[in-house]
Design a protein around this motif. Structure first.
Motif, PDB file in Angstrom:
ATOM      1  N   PRO A 224       0.819  -1.222   0.000  1.00 38.93           N
ATOM      2  CA  PRO A 224       0.000   0.000   0.000  1.00 38.93           C
ATOM      3  C   PRO A 224       0.854   1.275   0.000  1.00 38.93           C
ATOM      4  N   LEU A 225       1.897   1.283   0.827  1.00 37.74           N
ATOM      5  CA  LEU A 225       2.791   2.451   0.873  1.00 37.74           C
ATOM      6  C   LEU A 225       3.487   2.638  -0.478  1.00 37.74           C
ATOM      7  N   PHE A 226       4.044   1.552  -1.033  1.00 33.42           N
ATOM      8  CA  PHE A 226       4.788   1.644  -2.299  1.00 33.42           C
ATOM      9  C   PHE A 226       3.882   2.113  -3.439  1.00 33.42           C
ATOM     10  N   LEU A 227       2.648   1.651  -3.446  1.00 27.63           N
ATOM     11  CA  LEU A 227       1.712   2.069  -4.499  1.00 27.63           C
ATOM     12  C   LEU A 227       1.370   3.552  -4.378  1.00 27.63           C
ATOM     13  N   LYS A 228       1.223   4.025  -3.145  1.00 23.57           N
ATOM     14  CA  LYS A 228       0.955   5.464  -2.942  1.00 23.57           C
ATOM     15  C   LYS A 228       2.151   6.311  -3.383  1.00 23.57           C
ATOM     16  N   VAL A 229       3.356   5.812  -3.097  1.00 24.02           N
ATOM     17  CA  VAL A 229       4.578   6.520  -3.527  1.00 24.02           C
ATOM     18  C   VAL A 229       4.629   6.571  -5.059  1.00 24.02           C
TER      19      VAL A 229
ATOM     20  N   ASN B 142      -4.844  -6.808  -6.530  1.00 25.99           N
ATOM     21  CA  ASN B 142      -6.024  -6.371  -5.770  1.00 25.99           C
ATOM     22  C   ASN B 142      -5.760  -5.073  -5.021  1.00 25.99           C
ATOM     23  N   LEU B 143      -4.558  -4.979  -4.423  1.00 28.26           N
ATOM     24  CA  LEU B 143      -4.180  -3.750  -3.710  1.00 28.26           C
ATOM     25  C   LEU B 143      -4.065  -2.581  -4.683  1.00 28.26           C
ATOM     26  N   GLN B 144      -3.494  -2.847  -5.855  1.00 33.54           N
ATOM     27  CA  GLN B 144      -3.361  -1.775  -6.851  1.00 33.54           C
ATOM     28  C   GLN B 144      -4.742  -1.260  -7.281  1.00 33.54           C
ATOM     29  N   GLN B 145      -5.691  -2.172  -7.491  1.00 32.00           N
ATOM     30  CA  GLN B 145      -7.046  -1.762  -7.896  1.00 32.00           C
ATOM     31  C   GLN B 145      -7.687  -0.830  -6.865  1.00 32.00           C
ATOM     32  N   GLN B 146      -7.394  -1.103  -5.580  1.00 25.27           N
ATOM     33  CA  GLN B 146      -7.949  -0.272  -4.505  1.00 25.27           C
ATOM     34  C   GLN B 146      -7.241   1.072  -4.376  1.00 25.27           C
ATOM     35  N   ILE B 147      -5.905   1.071  -4.544  1.00 25.19           N
ATOM     36  CA  ILE B 147      -5.089   2.238  -4.169  1.00 25.19           C
ATOM     37  C   ILE B 147      -4.698   3.099  -5.360  1.00 25.19           C
ATOM     38  N   ALA B 148      -4.270   2.455  -6.457  1.00 24.87           N
ATOM     39  CA  ALA B 148      -3.748   3.221  -7.606  1.00 24.87           C
ATOM     40  C   ALA B 148      -4.188   2.568  -8.915  1.00 24.87           C
ATOM     41  N   PRO B 149      -5.520   2.521  -9.167  1.00 26.16           N
ATOM     42  CA  PRO B 149      -6.019   1.777 -10.338  1.00 26.16           C
ATOM     43  C   PRO B 149      -5.520   2.308 -11.676  1.00 26.16           C
ATOM     44  N   ASP B 150      -5.183   3.612 -11.737  1.00 20.35           N
ATOM     45  CA  ASP B 150      -4.764   4.209 -13.019  1.00 20.35           C
ATOM     46  C   ASP B 150      -3.247   4.264 -13.200  1.00 20.35           C
TER      47      ASP B 150
END
Length: 381
Positions: free
Chosen positions: A210-215, A243-251
């Protein structure tokens, strides 16, 4: 030296990096003892060298105090089964690969029963809980050290140890073409690519991704031309990450690669990594990196009181200086990681590559051969 006898060798590796170390050593031992029998725990690489794995290796790949407590009943059952099997079959030597909290109690039981024991990968006893050295001496006849400064610690405490270097330094080439890696993975060759590697374990991915995707999302907002790539060790971990990417950074323009983590790292301009063996691989592949780690709260409370080393990532421990940016726990923030990655993309980051090359040369010791030499000496003594 090749023996006509057929030794029984017991080996336990608890995770992917141990499977890698064990496979090279078993290959060397099999050349010397073609009829040797290998039993214990290992993954696909060790099994390919003839190991009969008595339990699934994945069952042992548990990190962190809280996580271990959750799996304690199963782990103790596995340990009991292995100890009973080894005491019954009496191997000529037992080799525990890493996983010291699991392997050292087994080694202690076996050594007390007169079985020779080796521990491959020194526990970080020089970094924290230094009092463990007394327990290690009771459990182990010989320690195989991956890092040069570890042997001096054991010499000081009069426990036989050999610096064998690291097999990764032997197998990873000194230079690895970024362009060739991109072509191999069919990644756009003209783009800037950031590698996102949140770990190989389920718990690590849950904590770090989750942190890495937000970064990555934040970096992409600042630099829209950036693209991101993530290698995943298995279909299950890839699905968890997706699944985490779809929730946090889908684009997010993110490519998920099946395995091939080294090619993926080689294809990148900079890497965002969870601390572990992967930081050593990144150093040997010679790519700028930012390292982060977050522990479970309970684990962190204990570690921050007991940890003695100045750094936690392997490149910095080897260099004995802050060679790559590292951030643990509350310092591992979106802002800090974003800023550090932006710096790593600058041409000035290339200055660290020279140091990476020197460290690579230092670790190139032919580890598979040296580790097999030690085991052979114990078998023949």
């Amino acid at each position: 030296m090749t023996s006509s006898t057929a030794p029984l060798i017991a080996v336990i590796a608890g995770e992917h990096s141990g499977d890698l170390l064990g496979a090279g050593m078993l290959r060397e031992l099999r050349n010397r003892y073609p009829d040797a029998e290998f039993i214990g725990v290992g993954g696909p690489l060790m099994q390919a060298q003839g190991l009969t794995s008595l339990i699934p290796m994945e069952d042992l790949a548990v990190m962190g105090i809280a996580e271990v407590l959750g799996s304690l009943f199963k782990l103790l059952g596995h340990r009991r089964l292995l100890v009973n099997t080894f005491l019954e079959r009496r191997p000529d030597v037992f080799i525990g690969i890493d996983a010291p909290d699991f392997n050292l109690p087994i080694a202690k039981r076996l050594k007390a029963a007169g079985i020779k024991t080796v521990h491959y990968v020194s526990p970080s006893v020089w970094a924290w809980r230094q009092g463990r050295i007394h327990g290690i001496k009771q459990a182990v006849d010989h320690v195989l050290c991956l890092l040069p400064f570890e042997k001096a610690f054991y010499d000081e405490h009069e426990l036989p140890a050999t610096f064998v270097g690291h097999p990764l330094a032997d197998s990873i080439p000194m230079t690895w073409s970024k362009l060739a890696a991109r072509e191999h993975l069919q990644l756009a060759t003209e783009q800037q690519w950031i590698g996102v590697l949140p770990g190989s374990r389920k718990g690590e991915i849950a904590r770090m991704a989750p942190l890495f995707l937000k970064v990555a999302q934040r970096l992409h907002a600042e630099q829209p031309n950036l693209k991101f790539v993530t290698p995943m060790i298995s279909a299950a971990r890839a699905e968890q990450f997706r699944n985490l990417q779809q929730q946090i950074a889908p684009d997010l323009p993110l490519t998920i690669i099946d395995g091939q983590s080294r090619d993926t790292m080689a294809a990148c301009d900079a890497l965002l990594l969870t601390s572990g063996t992967v930081t050593l691989e990144a150093m040997l592949i010679k790519r700028p990196m930012v390292v982060a780690y977050k522990f479970n709260w309970l684990t962190y409370q204990l570690i921050k009181r007991l940890f003695k080393a100045p750094f936690f990532s392997l490149p910095n421990l080897l260099a004995n200086t802050l060679l790559v940016p590292e951030f643990a726990q509350h310092e591992a923030t979106e802002e800090n990681l974003c800023q550090a990655l932006t710096t790593q993309l600058q041409p000035s980051a290339e200055q660290t590559i020279t140091r990476f090359t020197e460290l690579h040369e230092q670790l190139q010791q032919r580890a598979d051969m040296l580790s097999a030499d030690v085991v052979s000496q114990l078998l023949n003594s």
